[in-house]
Scaffold this motif. Structure first.
Motif, mmCIF file in Angstrom:
data_model
loop_
_atom_site.group_PDB
_atom_site.id
_atom_site.type_symbol
_atom_site.label_atom_id
_atom_site.label_comp_id
_atom_site.label_asym_id
_atom_site.label_seq_id
_atom_site.Cartn_x
_atom_site.Cartn_y
_atom_site.Cartn_z
ATOM 1 N N GLN A 1 1.853 10.345 9.012
ATOM 2 C CA GLN A 1 2.527 9.547 7.998
ATOM 3 C C GLN A 1 3.600 8.660 8.629
ATOM 4 O O GLN A 1 3.740 7.489 8.272
ATOM 5 N N GLY A 2 4.358 9.220 9.567
ATOM 6 C CA GLY A 2 5.379 8.428 10.242
ATOM 7 C C GLY A 2 4.781 7.287 11.034
ATOM 8 O O GLY A 2 5.337 6.173 11.061
ATOM 9 N N PHE A 3 3.654 7.541 11.683
ATOM 10 C CA PHE A 3 2.987 6.494 12.452
ATOM 11 C C PHE A 3 2.524 5.362 11.529
ATOM 12 O O PHE A 3 2.644 4.174 11.864
ATOM 13 N N ILE A 4 2.028 5.721 10.344
ATOM 14 C CA ILE A 4 1.592 4.716 9.371
ATOM 15 C C ILE A 4 2.780 3.897 8.882
ATOM 16 O O ILE A 4 2.686 2.672 8.734
ATOM 17 N N VAL A 5 3.914 4.553 8.647
ATOM 18 C CA VAL A 5 5.113 3.825 8.221
ATOM 19 C C VAL A 5 5.539 2.829 9.300
ATOM 20 O O VAL A 5 5.891 1.679 9.002
ATOM 21 N N GLN A 6 5.516 3.243 10.549
ATOM 22 C CA GLN A 6 5.845 2.323 11.643
ATOM 23 C C GLN A 6 4.926 1.114 11.638
ATOM 24 O O GLN A 6 5.378 -0.025 11.811
ATOM 25 N N GLN A 7 3.633 1.353 11.447
ATOM 26 C CA GLN A 7 2.677 0.250 11.410
ATOM 27 C C GLN A 7 3.013 -0.705 10.267
ATOM 28 O O GLN A 7 2.945 -1.928 10.411
ATOM 29 N N ASP B 1 -2.269 -12.215 6.524
ATOM 30 C CA ASP B 1 -1.885 -13.197 7.547
ATOM 31 C C ASP B 1 -2.581 -12.929 8.878
ATOM 32 O O ASP B 1 -1.999 -13.094 9.952
ATOM 33 N N GLY B 2 -3.819 -12.477 8.785
ATOM 34 C CA GLY B 2 -4.608 -12.259 9.985
ATOM 35 C C GLY B 2 -4.326 -10.965 10.719
ATOM 36 O O GLY B 2 -4.935 -10.699 11.755
ATOM 37 N N GLU B 3 -3.418 -10.129 10.198
ATOM 38 C CA GLU B 3 -3.074 -8.873 10.854
ATOM 39 C C GLU B 3 -3.567 -7.686 10.024
ATOM 40 O O GLU B 3 -3.617 -7.769 8.790
ATOM 41 N N PRO B 4 -3.923 -6.579 10.677
ATOM 42 C CA PRO B 4 -4.325 -5.391 9.918
ATOM 43 C C PRO B 4 -3.232 -4.993 8.931
ATOM 44 O O PRO B 4 -2.054 -4.975 9.280
ATOM 45 N N ALA B 5 -3.617 -4.655 7.699
ATOM 46 C CA ALA B 5 -2.617 -4.385 6.666
ATOM 47 C C ALA B 5 -2.908 -3.119 5.875
ATOM 48 O O ALA B 5 -2.286 -2.887 4.834
ATOM 49 N N PHE B 6 -3.828 -2.295 6.351
ATOM 50 C CA PHE B 6 -4.130 -1.076 5.600
ATOM 51 C C PHE B 6 -2.907 -0.164 5.525
ATOM 52 O O PHE B 6 -2.678 0.498 4.511
ATOM 53 N N ALA B 7 -2.111 -0.127 6.587
ATOM 54 C CA ALA B 7 -0.905 0.703 6.569
ATOM 55 C C ALA B 7 0.045 0.249 5.467
ATOM 56 O O ALA B 7 0.686 1.069 4.805
ATOM 57 N N ARG B 8 0.137 -1.062 5.249
ATOM 58 C CA ARG B 8 0.979 -1.572 4.170
ATOM 59 C C ARG B 8 0.474 -1.089 2.819
ATOM 60 O O ARG B 8 1.266 -0.755 1.930
ATOM 61 N N LEU B 9 -0.828 -1.046 2.663
ATOM 62 C CA LEU B 9 -1.408 -0.575 1.417
ATOM 63 C C LEU B 9 -1.068 0.897 1.194
ATOM 64 O O LEU B 9 -0.739 1.308 0.071
ATOM 65 N N VAL B 10 -1.137 1.696 2.255
ATOM 66 C CA VAL B 10 -0.827 3.123 2.140
ATOM 67 C C VAL B 10 0.613 3.320 1.664
ATOM 68 O O VAL B 10 0.886 4.116 0.758
ATOM 69 N N LEU C 1 5.938 -1.220 8.777
ATOM 70 C CA LEU C 1 7.217 -1.906 8.934
ATOM 71 C C LEU C 1 7.259 -2.858 10.126
ATOM 72 O O LEU C 1 7.855 -3.940 10.044
ATOM 73 N N PHE C 2 6.621 -2.440 11.224
ATOM 74 C CA PHE C 2 6.822 -3.161 12.477
ATOM 75 C C PHE C 2 5.558 -3.779 13.061
ATOM 76 O O PHE C 2 5.593 -4.376 14.131
ATOM 77 N N GLY C 3 4.437 -3.606 12.400
ATOM 78 C CA GLY C 3 3.213 -4.233 12.862
ATOM 79 C C GLY C 3 2.259 -3.257 13.522
ATOM 80 O O GLY C 3 2.614 -2.113 13.831
ATOM 81 N N PRO C 4 1.018 -3.710 13.735
ATOM 82 C CA PRO C 4 -0.038 -2.839 14.262
ATOM 83 C C PRO C 4 0.284 -2.291 15.653
ATOM 84 O O PRO C 4 0.860 -2.983 16.496
ATOM 85 N N VAL C 5 -0.094 -1.045 15.866
ATOM 86 C CA VAL C 5 0.027 -0.378 17.157
ATOM 87 C C VAL C 5 -1.264 0.395 17.385
ATOM 88 O O VAL C 5 -1.760 1.043 16.454
ATOM 89 N N PRO C 6 -1.842 0.335 18.566
ATOM 90 C CA PRO C 6 -3.079 1.085 18.815
ATOM 91 C C PRO C 6 -2.887 2.571 18.564
ATOM 92 O O PRO C 6 -1.834 3.142 18.884
ATOM 93 N N VAL C 7 -3.897 3.220 18.002
ATOM 94 C CA VAL C 7 -3.801 4.638 17.699
ATOM 95 C C VAL C 7 -3.672 5.463 18.969
ATOM 96 O O VAL C 7 -3.184 6.597 18.940
ATOM 97 N N GLU C 8 -4.036 4.871 20.108
ATOM 98 C CA GLU C 8 -3.883 5.584 21.383
ATOM 99 C C GLU C 8 -2.415 5.886 21.687
ATOM 100 O O GLU C 8 -2.111 6.830 22.427
ATOM 101 N N VAL C 9 -1.498 5.093 21.121
ATOM 102 C CA VAL C 9 -0.072 5.351 21.318
ATOM 103 C C VAL C 9 0.297 6.716 20.742
ATOM 104 O O VAL C 9 1.009 7.507 21.368
ATOM 105 N N LEU C 10 -0.200 6.986 19.536
ATOM 106 C CA LEU C 10 0.055 8.281 18.909
ATOM 107 C C LEU C 10 -0.619 9.400 19.703
ATOM 108 O O LEU C 10 -0.022 10.454 19.929
#
Length: 209
Positions: A175-181, A107-116, A183-192
């Motif tokens: 791993q937790g950061f990927i789960v957040q992505q 749906d136009g949003e990054p989804a690699f985290a969902r695949l993981v 469940l809740f959508g993309p977040v810049p890696v700079e947040v981590l």
């Protein structure tokens, strides 16, 4: 008949893996058929089955490739003296991994985290995939442990904590950061990166105190 070059074979394999990853992330592993993959990559069944016997082998290859890239990145860091600090190292490796698979969208949003996360779930019922993931995790953990040992040897990190404990904790953070992505959508890696940097500063004395 002209011999097909290795470059052509590698490019075709890359095309199939990338198409399969996009399908799995978009539709889910179980809801995706091999026909879906064939349509995604616009190749015949014979062309695809030359490389992969089915979905299980495809997802296993994707997992092995990603884990290999991450392991190599940390092994390279461990050879530096000293390695980059944890906040920069994690952000760099995770950022490169996500950027390299930015084509995996839903749906136009990054989804690699969902695949993981789908892969992690699938390992509960798929022993072969679980073995691939276990091997990859062990290699990444060993590489991270060497990074931590380099931190300790250079005085960047306290040496009275087992390096493997730190390695497991850093992997868990990612791993937790990927789960957040997922469940809740993309977040810049700079947040981590920023969060780790703040946690790392807790023992520091503020300037002017």
């Amino acid at each position: 008949m002209a011999r097909v070059s290795q470059e052509h074979l590698d490019a075709r394999r890359r095309q199939i893996l990338d198409g399969a990853a996009a399908c799995f992330a978009r539709n889910g592993f179980h809801a995706t058929s091999m026909q879906d993959v064939l349509k995604e990559v616009d190749l015949s069944a014979g062309a695809v089955y030359r490389y992969f016997s089915g979905k299980d082998e495809l997802i296993g290859a994707i997992v092995a490739e990603v884990m290999g890239e991450v392991r190599t990145a940390f092994e390279e860091a461990a050879r530096q003296s000293p390695p980059p600090p944890p906040d920069e190292l994690v952000a760099s490796v995770l950022g490169r991994t996500l950027d390299a698979r930015a084509f995996v969208t839903a749906d136009g949003e990054p989804a690699f985290a969902r695949l993981v996360v789908q892969v992690w779930t699938e390992t509960v019922r798929n022993e072969r995939l679980a073995a691939v993931l276990d091997e990859g995790y062990a290699a990444v953990r060993a590489a991270w442990t060497r990074v931590v040992e380099a931190y300790q040897e250079s005085g960047m990190m306290r040496a009275d904590v087992p390096a493997d404990d730190v390695a497991r904790t850093m992997i868990s953070t990612v791993q937790g950061f990927i789960v957040q992505q997922s469940l809740f959508g993309p977040v810049p890696v700079e947040v981590l990166r920023n969060g780790l940097r703040a946690l790392m500063s807790m023992g520091e004395t503020s300037s002017g105190s």
